[in-house]
Scaffold this motif. Sequence first.
Motif, PDB file in Angstrom:
ATOM      1  N   ARG A 106     -95.343 -63.562  47.205  1.00  0.00           N
ATOM      2  CA  ARG A 106     -96.152 -64.823  47.638  1.00  0.00           C
ATOM      3  C   ARG A 106     -97.375 -64.176  47.512  1.00  0.00           C
ATOM      4  NH1 ARG A 106     -92.752 -65.366  52.336  1.00  0.00           N
ATOM      5  NH2 ARG A 106     -94.462 -65.545  53.289  1.00  0.00           N
ATOM      6  N   LEU A 107     -98.389 -65.558  47.494  1.00  0.00           N
ATOM      7  CA  LEU A 107     -99.728 -65.071  47.681  1.00  0.00           C
ATOM      8  C   LEU A 107    -100.210 -64.870  48.917  1.00  0.00           C
ATOM      9  CD1 LEU A 107    -102.699 -65.606  46.359  1.00  0.00           C
ATOM     10  CD2 LEU A 107    -102.546 -67.838  46.921  1.00  0.00           C
ATOM     11  N   ASP A 108     -99.627 -65.432  49.837  1.00  0.00           N
ATOM     12  CA  ASP A 108     -99.886 -65.005  51.391  1.00  0.00           C
ATOM     13  C   ASP A 108     -99.546 -63.745  51.774  1.00  0.00           C
ATOM     14  OD1 ASP A 108     -97.289 -65.970  51.114  1.00  0.00           O
ATOM     15  OD2 ASP A 108     -97.389 -66.366  53.372  1.00  0.00           O
ATOM     16  N   GLU A 109     -98.593 -63.057  51.323  1.00  0.00           N
ATOM     17  CA  GLU A 109     -98.141 -61.793  51.582  1.00  0.00           C
ATOM     18  C   GLU A 109     -99.173 -60.901  50.733  1.00  0.00           C
ATOM     19  OE1 GLU A 109     -93.088 -62.288  51.645  1.00  0.00           O
ATOM     20  OE2 GLU A 109     -94.030 -61.651  49.629  1.00  0.00           O
ATOM     21  N   LEU A 110     -99.491 -61.007  49.531  1.00  0.00           N
ATOM     22  CA  LEU A 110    -100.561 -60.113  48.692  1.00  0.00           C
ATOM     23  C   LEU A 110    -101.683 -60.321  49.705  1.00  0.00           C
ATOM     24  CD1 LEU A 110     -99.586 -61.413  45.320  1.00  0.00           C
ATOM     25  CD2 LEU A 110     -99.405 -59.157  46.123  1.00  0.00           C
ATOM     26  N   ALA A 111    -102.190 -61.324  50.164  1.00  0.00           N
ATOM     27  CA  ALA A 111    -103.511 -61.374  50.781  1.00  0.00           C
ATOM     28  C   ALA A 111    -103.472 -60.789  52.050  1.00  0.00           C
ATOM     29  CB  ALA A 111    -103.878 -63.012  50.983  1.00  0.00           C
ATOM     30  N   THR A 112    -102.520 -60.869  52.766  1.00  0.00           N
ATOM     31  CA  THR A 112    -102.441 -60.426  54.263  1.00  0.00           C
ATOM     32  C   THR A 112    -102.128 -58.875  54.112  1.00  0.00           C
ATOM     33  OG1 THR A 112    -100.983 -62.313  55.007  1.00  0.00           O
ATOM     34  CG2 THR A 112    -100.874 -60.060  56.374  1.00  0.00           C
ATOM     35  N   GLU A 113    -101.787 -58.435  52.782  1.00  0.00           N
ATOM     36  CA  GLU A 113    -101.774 -56.768  52.761  1.00  0.00           C
ATOM     37  C   GLU A 113    -103.100 -56.348  52.605  1.00  0.00           C
ATOM     38  OE1 GLU A 113     -99.847 -54.448  49.112  1.00  0.00           O
ATOM     39  OE2 GLU A 113     -98.156 -54.944  50.665  1.00  0.00           O
ATOM     40  N   LEU A 114    -103.588 -57.047  51.758  1.00  0.00           N
ATOM     41  CA  LEU A 114    -105.202 -56.542  51.368  1.00  0.00           C
ATOM     42  C   LEU A 114    -105.909 -56.646  52.593  1.00  0.00           C
ATOM     43  CD1 LEU A 114    -107.481 -56.129  49.317  1.00  0.00           C
ATOM     44  CD2 LEU A 114    -107.727 -58.337  49.329  1.00  0.00           C
ATOM     45  N   TRP A 115    -106.058 -57.977  53.291  1.00  0.00           N
ATOM     46  CA  TRP A 115    -106.711 -57.894  54.382  1.00  0.00           C
ATOM     47  C   TRP A 115    -106.521 -56.796  55.500  1.00  0.00           C
ATOM     48  CZ3 TRP A 115    -104.962 -63.784  54.358  1.00  0.00           C
ATOM     49  CH2 TRP A 115    -105.609 -64.334  53.535  1.00  0.00           C
ATOM     50  N   ARG A 116    -105.311 -56.585  55.821  1.00  0.00           N
ATOM     51  CA  ARG A 116    -105.253 -55.643  56.721  1.00  0.00           C
ATOM     52  C   ARG A 116    -105.585 -54.289  56.314  1.00  0.00           C
ATOM     53  NH1 ARG A 116    -104.686 -59.715  58.345  1.00  0.00           N
ATOM     54  NH2 ARG A 116    -103.057 -60.852  59.208  1.00  0.00           N
ATOM     55  N   SER A 117    -105.303 -54.158  55.076  1.00  0.00           N
ATOM     56  CA  SER A 117    -106.135 -52.553  54.572  1.00  0.00           C
ATOM     57  C   SER A 117    -107.533 -52.438  54.641  1.00  0.00           C
ATOM     58  CB  SER A 117    -105.744 -52.440  52.987  1.00  0.00           C
ATOM     59  OG  SER A 117    -106.683 -53.290  52.058  1.00  0.00           O
ATOM     60  N   LEU A 118    -108.248 -53.527  54.682  1.00  0.00           N
ATOM     61  CA  LEU A 118    -109.819 -53.756  54.935  1.00  0.00           C
ATOM     62  C   LEU A 118    -110.233 -53.666  56.564  1.00  0.00           C
ATOM     63  CD1 LEU A 118    -110.681 -56.061  52.077  1.00  0.00           C
ATOM     64  CD2 LEU A 118    -110.762 -53.745  52.236  1.00  0.00           C
ATOM     65  N   GLY A 119    -109.045 -53.862  57.240  1.00  0.00           N
ATOM     66  CA  GLY A 119    -109.453 -54.034  58.745  1.00  0.00           C
ATOM     67  C   GLY A 119    -109.514 -55.491  59.191  1.00  0.00           C
ATOM     68  N   MET A 120    -109.137 -56.326  58.391  1.00  0.00           N
ATOM     69  CA  MET A 120    -109.150 -57.792  58.963  1.00  0.00           C
ATOM     70  C   MET A 120    -108.235 -58.327  59.504  1.00  0.00           C
ATOM     71  SD  MET A 120    -111.159 -58.888  55.145  1.00  0.00           S
ATOM     72  CE  MET A 120    -111.170 -60.569  55.409  1.00  0.00           C
ATOM     73  N   HIS A 121    -107.880 -58.279  60.754  1.00  0.00           N
ATOM     74  CA  HIS A 121    -106.665 -58.462  61.314  1.00  0.00           C
ATOM     75  C   HIS A 121    -106.527 -60.005  61.902  1.00  0.00           C
ATOM     76  CE1 HIS A 121    -105.894 -54.112  61.245  1.00  0.00           C
ATOM     77  NE2 HIS A 121    -107.032 -54.186  61.703  1.00  0.00           N
TER      78      HIS A 121
END
Length: 347
Positions: free
Chosen positions: A176-191
Amino acid sequence: MTSTLPWRAATLAELRDCLDLMTADGIVPGGVIAYGTREGQPSYLTSGVVAPECGDAPPTPDTLYDVASLTKVVATWSLTGMVLAERLPLDAPVRDVLPHLQPGAPGGQITVRQILSHTSGLRADTRLDQYRNTGTDLAELICGEDLISDPGAGHRYINRGFILLGLLLAAATGRRLDELATELWRSLGMHATTYGPVARGAGVAPTEQRFPGAPRLWGLPHDDNAALLGGAAGHAGVFSAPADLATYAIALLTSLQDRSPLGRWLADSMMPQAAIEPGLDRGLAWILADQARVAYHHGFTGTSLYISPATGRYLAICANAVYHHQDNRARLAPLRALALKAVSDET
């Protein structure tokens, strides 16, 4: 890349005065400007309140805003470079990851590059409601319609291209798009950044009241088409906070300096792809100004994000400009003009 240039006190005073004036004039209930450089911690200018429903507390760096079309650069653009490009080259037709398309489907020939540069020729109106209860895959419906211009022929801002891009990401990865995005954001420190809906509360900025006497949109995507897609779409639906947008901007600027994959993707994306108007070009998703030395994007609800690799500066605006009336977003133009000047000024 030049060395980082400090912010001018006079410029910051102009930004603060403009934001305060917009609040006093009722253009926005309040807002936050996050700014800084790729080196050091972000700083913030705040004004007004989150919204009358939230009491007298001012907005903070952690207040969540519906960022609307900033979704295109905060989620879809970055995922395209980091995830989709491995499976679908920029200049390959989208049919390569959508094998179920009917042969000869007009939209099957367009490319990811054309979607990102808003030169796809897809229909300009979005109107996903017309597809309800058809029983047909949405990507197939979008691609099956006649194009309004030849792919690559010229620039026309088209939301449905990014909706299709979100569907391509899901189809290519099986996630899912939201799963992909959340994984990316957390890797960048966007919690804090997330696709909606989010729970109502004083830490979330409400947007528009659609009907007198009815509850205001609050924690739900302002964009109707994103709402029809359950809140997670390629063109809109993301909620983020000023602090997270600052984190994202720093990550982008730092990645350029480090020449990481994200930095190489940003460098490629800051190459002009299509003219918008004199002085402005479209890169890959981003609007380019100052001879392609600044990249920025706006969100319908009253948000903006600017980055300048040349000066090392960034600036994010979070304001619920549709709170009083949709037309108020046009009245953000003076603040946005100041923001662009602020990140690019090298004097």
